[in-house]
Design an enzyme around this catalytic site. Sequence first.
Site: not given
Ligand code: GLN
Length: 477
Positions: A151, A76, A175
């Site tokens: 994400s 990532k 994410s």
């Molecule tokens: N959707 C969650 C957020 O926007 C989780 C994101 C993540 O785990 N990086 O914070």
Amino acid sequence: MEGFSSLAQIQTALVSRDLNLSDLVVDYLKRIEERQELNAFLEVFSEEAKSAALIIQEKIITGTSGKLAGMVIGIKDNICYINHKVSASSRILDNYTSPFSATVVERLLAEDAIIIGRLNCDEFAMGASNESSYYGPVRNNADLTKVSGGSSGGAAVAVQANLCLAALGTDTGGSVRQPASFCGVVGLKPTYGRVSRHGIISYASSFDQVGPITRCVDDASLLLEVIAGADEHDSTSSSKSVPDYSEIKPSSVKKKIAYLSEALHSEGLDADVKLAFERSINSLKAEGHTVEPVSFHFLEYVVPTYYILTMAEASSNLARYDGIHYAYRSEKGVDLESTYKRSRSEGFGPEVKRRIVLGTFVLCAGYYDAYYAKAQKVRRLIRDKTDEILSEFDFIMLPTAPTPAFTIGESSDDPVVNYLADIFTVQASLAGIPAISLPAGNNKAGLPLGIQFLGKRFEEGSLLSFSKDIEELLEDQ
Ligand code: GLN
């Protein structure tokens, strides 16, 4: 999914010389090239991957290769790799080159993994659809009009579309797990502190964890074994010894599993997801496991608690991007203050700005007690109640996400609606416990669905062994 589905298959073929590692790498590179419309990769390290394949092929022949020899993996774009670009999919880090490697990257390379490129994600890992990326959304390979989830969207789609065997994502509030469920692959969030965060671009430091996205539980176990463990560069990494997760066999012991009754009645739960969840409960029961409802009155508080705390931490972590220290600097600044303001205004996207502003608000003197301090207390209550359930049960079972992948561009204009979709993933993040998303078949439209299991702190071993036992059962039901 075509192609190899586990590292064991690849290693068998490499050792018997039915497969040559260079050919395998070229094959992945070809597919990456052919599938550019997915927008999963931000950069491909083609030449490096090819050179590494030659070296590792030699090691395989001489029997000196590491545990991950034959694994072609993507990372990532918030994981630092020395002398490689890393941007967190943000304009503010566009063209930034990392001067050092994350500990997880060093550990992958030490075991002969081949890092084939960096993967698209939501900007600074903030989002659940990959649509906040400066470089555009990632398309779901099951249906190109649908989001990848996020994400770690590029990571999940790269594995789903067989552009690499595995990927490392990060999971702050879901994410790794949510995009894995949208793409029909396995996603594991380890216990907070199990894996070093050194060299990960921070979003919310008391939540962030690196986790593997793979095609099978065996590969997730092996990757966890390689990346987990104490690290002198991260004081929050645990010194607990790392079990040989890759040696873990499927569990044959019948388990006691709780599911949250509030979850089944939660607003916004898609009918197909509910059906798949109920079907999974029945399949597990038919296998002799005990599955019982428990009440978790905190379910409606998990999302607000998570967002208050993560935005607060983000506002502090992102203060360093000021146009002076890192990458993007606006040309319109005329003095120090306007350079800060302009660079941040032009460098960050709207979702990141929203979170910085809200995070700063909940931390400011007049509101600190009402929001931040209160959310910390609620986090403790959520953690304690979760631990209490796990003292009576082996695992907690939840859908990974309330819906399957939705259409690109369809996310609500109201950010709160989007945040509420994290309802099933943030409990494990608030409690700091491990959780895995396993593929559980598709809906009628052919979109993948995922089921999530939460385990006890630092007991990834039993979570993985149970997952190995049931992965086929869930997938084929
Ligand atoms: N959707 C969650 C957020 O926007 C989780 C994101 C993540 O785990 N990086 O914070």
